[in-house]
Design a protein around this motif. Structure first.
Motif, PDB file in Angstrom:
ATOM      1  N   PRO A  58     -21.990  -8.708 -61.748  1.00  0.00           N
ATOM      2  CA  PRO A  58     -22.508  -9.309 -60.520  1.00  0.00           C
ATOM      3  C   PRO A  58     -22.219  -8.405 -59.326  1.00  0.00           C
ATOM      4  O   PRO A  58     -21.215  -7.704 -59.283  1.00  0.00           O
ATOM      5  N   GLN A  59     -23.151  -8.425 -58.398  1.00  0.00           N
ATOM      6  CA  GLN A  59     -22.974  -7.645 -57.185  1.00  0.00           C
ATOM      7  C   GLN A  59     -21.944  -8.343 -56.303  1.00  0.00           C
ATOM      8  O   GLN A  59     -21.976  -9.554 -56.128  1.00  0.00           O
ATOM      9  N   THR A  60     -21.022  -7.589 -55.773  1.00  0.00           N
ATOM     10  CA  THR A  60     -20.000  -8.162 -54.901  1.00  0.00           C
ATOM     11  C   THR A  60     -20.274  -7.744 -53.470  1.00  0.00           C
ATOM     12  O   THR A  60     -20.960  -6.759 -53.213  1.00  0.00           O
ATOM     13  N   ALA A  61     -19.699  -8.504 -52.554  1.00  0.00           N
ATOM     14  CA  ALA A  61     -19.862  -8.176 -51.147  1.00  0.00           C
ATOM     15  C   ALA A  61     -19.165  -6.859 -50.866  1.00  0.00           C
ATOM     16  O   ALA A  61     -18.161  -6.515 -51.479  1.00  0.00           O
ATOM     17  N   MET A  62     -19.711  -6.129 -49.923  1.00  0.00           N
ATOM     18  CA  MET A  62     -19.134  -4.844 -49.571  1.00  0.00           C
ATOM     19  C   MET A  62     -17.779  -5.049 -48.908  1.00  0.00           C
ATOM     20  O   MET A  62     -17.625  -5.876 -48.022  1.00  0.00           O
ATOM     21  N   VAL A  63     -16.795  -4.312 -49.357  1.00  0.00           N
ATOM     22  CA  VAL A  63     -15.448  -4.414 -48.815  1.00  0.00           C
ATOM     23  C   VAL A  63     -15.353  -3.525 -47.584  1.00  0.00           C
ATOM     24  O   VAL A  63     -15.855  -2.407 -47.565  1.00  0.00           O
ATOM     25  N   ALA A  64     -14.690  -4.034 -46.571  1.00  0.00           N
ATOM     26  CA  ALA A  64     -14.529  -3.265 -45.341  1.00  0.00           C
ATOM     27  C   ALA A  64     -13.627  -2.067 -45.598  1.00  0.00           C
ATOM     28  O   ALA A  64     -12.684  -2.148 -46.369  1.00  0.00           O
ATOM     29  N   PRO A  65     -13.903  -0.941 -44.964  1.00  0.00           N
ATOM     30  CA  PRO A  65     -13.029   0.220 -45.138  1.00  0.00           C
ATOM     31  C   PRO A  65     -11.617  -0.067 -44.637  1.00  0.00           C
ATOM     32  O   PRO A  65     -11.409  -0.921 -43.776  1.00  0.00           O
ATOM     33  N   ALA A  66     -10.654   0.647 -45.186  1.00  0.00           N
ATOM     34  CA  ALA A  66      -9.246   0.397 -44.882  1.00  0.00           C
ATOM     35  C   ALA A  66      -8.942   0.572 -43.400  1.00  0.00           C
ATOM     36  O   ALA A  66      -8.100  -0.134 -42.845  1.00  0.00           O
ATOM     37  N   ASP A  67      -9.624   1.512 -42.748  1.00  0.00           N
ATOM     38  CA  ASP A  67      -9.322   1.730 -41.328  1.00  0.00           C
ATOM     39  C   ASP A  67      -9.876   0.615 -40.438  1.00  0.00           C
ATOM     40  O   ASP A  67      -9.511   0.517 -39.277  1.00  0.00           O
ATOM     41  N   ALA A  68     -10.735  -0.241 -40.966  1.00  0.00           N
ATOM     42  CA  ALA A  68     -11.292  -1.339 -40.178  1.00  0.00           C
ATOM     43  C   ALA A  68     -10.389  -2.564 -40.214  1.00  0.00           C
ATOM     44  O   ALA A  68     -10.554  -3.473 -39.415  1.00  0.00           O
ATOM     45  N   LEU A  69      -9.446  -2.597 -41.139  1.00  0.00           N
ATOM     46  CA  LEU A  69      -8.542  -3.743 -41.241  1.00  0.00           C
ATOM     47  C   LEU A  69      -7.397  -3.588 -40.251  1.00  0.00           C
ATOM     48  O   LEU A  69      -6.917  -2.481 -40.014  1.00  0.00           O
ATOM     49  N   PRO A  70      -6.915  -4.701 -39.694  1.00  0.00           N
ATOM     50  CA  PRO A  70      -5.780  -4.600 -38.767  1.00  0.00           C
ATOM     51  C   PRO A  70      -4.502  -4.240 -39.531  1.00  0.00           C
ATOM     52  O   PRO A  70      -4.343  -4.579 -40.695  1.00  0.00           O
ATOM     53  N   GLU A  71      -3.620  -3.544 -38.841  1.00  0.00           N
ATOM     54  CA  GLU A  71      -2.338  -3.184 -39.433  1.00  0.00           C
ATOM     55  C   GLU A  71      -1.506  -4.448 -39.614  1.00  0.00           C
ATOM     56  O   GLU A  71      -1.447  -5.298 -38.725  1.00  0.00           O
ATOM     57  N   PRO A  72      -0.861  -4.598 -40.774  1.00  0.00           N
ATOM     58  CA  PRO A  72      -0.005  -5.778 -40.949  1.00  0.00           C
ATOM     59  C   PRO A  72       1.231  -5.673 -40.066  1.00  0.00           C
ATOM     60  O   PRO A  72       1.722  -4.581 -39.777  1.00  0.00           O
ATOM     61  N   ASP A  73       1.717  -6.821 -39.625  1.00  0.00           N
ATOM     62  CA  ASP A  73       2.909  -6.855 -38.784  1.00  0.00           C
ATOM     63  C   ASP A  73       4.129  -6.837 -39.696  1.00  0.00           C
ATOM     64  O   ASP A  73       4.461  -7.832 -40.335  1.00  0.00           O
ATOM     65  N   VAL A  74       4.746  -5.680 -39.780  1.00  0.00           N
ATOM     66  CA  VAL A  74       5.914  -5.520 -40.630  1.00  0.00           C
ATOM     67  C   VAL A  74       7.115  -5.389 -39.711  1.00  0.00           C
ATOM     68  O   VAL A  74       7.250  -4.411 -38.975  1.00  0.00           O
ATOM     69  N   GLY A  75       7.964  -6.392 -39.750  1.00  0.00           N
ATOM     70  CA  GLY A  75       9.143  -6.367 -38.886  1.00  0.00           C
ATOM     71  C   GLY A  75      10.412  -6.292 -39.717  1.00  0.00           C
ATOM     72  O   GLY A  75      10.395  -6.423 -40.948  1.00  0.00           O
ATOM     73  N   ARG A  76      11.509  -6.070 -39.056  1.00  0.00           N
ATOM     74  CA  ARG A  76      12.798  -6.001 -39.731  1.00  0.00           C
ATOM     75  C   ARG A  76      13.337  -7.408 -39.914  1.00  0.00           C
ATOM     76  O   ARG A  76      13.009  -8.325 -39.160  1.00  0.00           O
ATOM     77  N   PHE A  77      14.178  -7.556 -40.931  1.00  0.00           N
ATOM     78  CA  PHE A  77      14.868  -8.833 -41.102  1.00  0.00           C
ATOM     79  C   PHE A  77      15.837  -9.022 -39.931  1.00  0.00           C
ATOM     80  O   PHE A  77      16.342  -8.035 -39.379  1.00  0.00           O
ATOM     81  N   PRO A  78      16.137 -10.254 -39.600  1.00  0.00           N
ATOM     82  CA  PRO A  78      17.110 -10.497 -38.523  1.00  0.00           C
ATOM     83  C   PRO A  78      18.486  -9.933 -38.913  1.00  0.00           C
ATOM     84  O   PRO A  78      18.815  -9.785 -40.089  1.00  0.00           O
ATOM     85  N   GLY A  79      19.308  -9.662 -37.909  1.00  0.00           N
ATOM     86  CA  GLY A  79      20.624  -9.069 -38.112  1.00  0.00           C
ATOM     87  C   GLY A  79      21.499  -9.824 -39.110  1.00  0.00           C
ATOM     88  O   GLY A  79      22.091  -9.208 -40.004  1.00  0.00           O
ATOM     89  N   PRO A  80      21.614 -11.158 -39.009  1.00  0.00           N
ATOM     90  CA  PRO A  80      22.484 -11.877 -39.951  1.00  0.00           C
ATOM     91  C   PRO A  80      22.008 -11.743 -41.408  1.00  0.00           C
ATOM     92  O   PRO A  80      22.824 -11.646 -42.330  1.00  0.00           O
TER      93      PRO A  80
END
Length: 158
Positions: A111-133
């Motif tokens: 089956p034909q699938t929908a075209m996937v957006a290029p990687a540069d078109a996706l927003p960067e995920p918010d990767v943060g540090r764990f809290p200090g404790p």
């Protein structure tokens, strides 16, 4: 005076070749499959389009409908686009007949699938540090686990 001449051919093929159009799967030494169209077939060998990854002398496997996978080797390069190949053990008359009478391979329509957006078109995920404790708890837990393993190993050895 009459001369008797014998003509020799350098054609080392062992049996009659048949012009065919059979779908097959060719696998080289790395076992990577290549879909091929077998253009000639005999009990001792076959002809297929040349692929860049293989060369004369390579050991290969050809999968044919009605026969299965058969070991072979590439014995010649015909022009720049065709390999002449020889089966390691010849096909029996029954296997040759099965290959020639096999129905053509059926194409699987995905089956034909929908075209996937290029990687540069996706927003960067918010990767943060764990809290200090949390970071402190992981560090302390890892240290205690390492000391526990060391003490358990020392007790077991002595």
């Amino acid at each position: 005076m009459a001369l008797v001449a014998t003509l020799y051919s350098d054609d080392a093929r062992g049996s009659e070749r048949r012009q065919v159009e059979l779908d097959g799967t060719l696998r080289g030494p790395a076992h990577t499959p290549h879909d091929v169209l077998v253009s000639e077939l005999s009990s001792t060998g076959f002809r297929v389009p040349a692929t860049g990854a293989l060369s004369v002398g390579s050991r290969i496997t050809l999968g044919l409908s009605g026969v299965g996978a058969r070991a072979a080797r590439i014995v010649r390069l015909a022009g720049e686009e065709q390999f002449g190949c020889e089966f390691i053990s010849p096909l029996s008359p029954g296997e040759l007949a099965a290959a020639l009478d096999a129905p053509p391979a059926e194409l699987i329509r995905f089956p034909q699938t929908a075209m996937v957006a290029p990687a540069d078109a996706l927003p960067e995920p918010d990767v943060g540090r764990f809290p200090g404790p949390v970071r402190l708890a992981v560090l302390m837990g890892g240290g205690l686990a390492a000391w526990g393993i060391t003490i358990a190993a020392a007790v077991a050895l002595f």
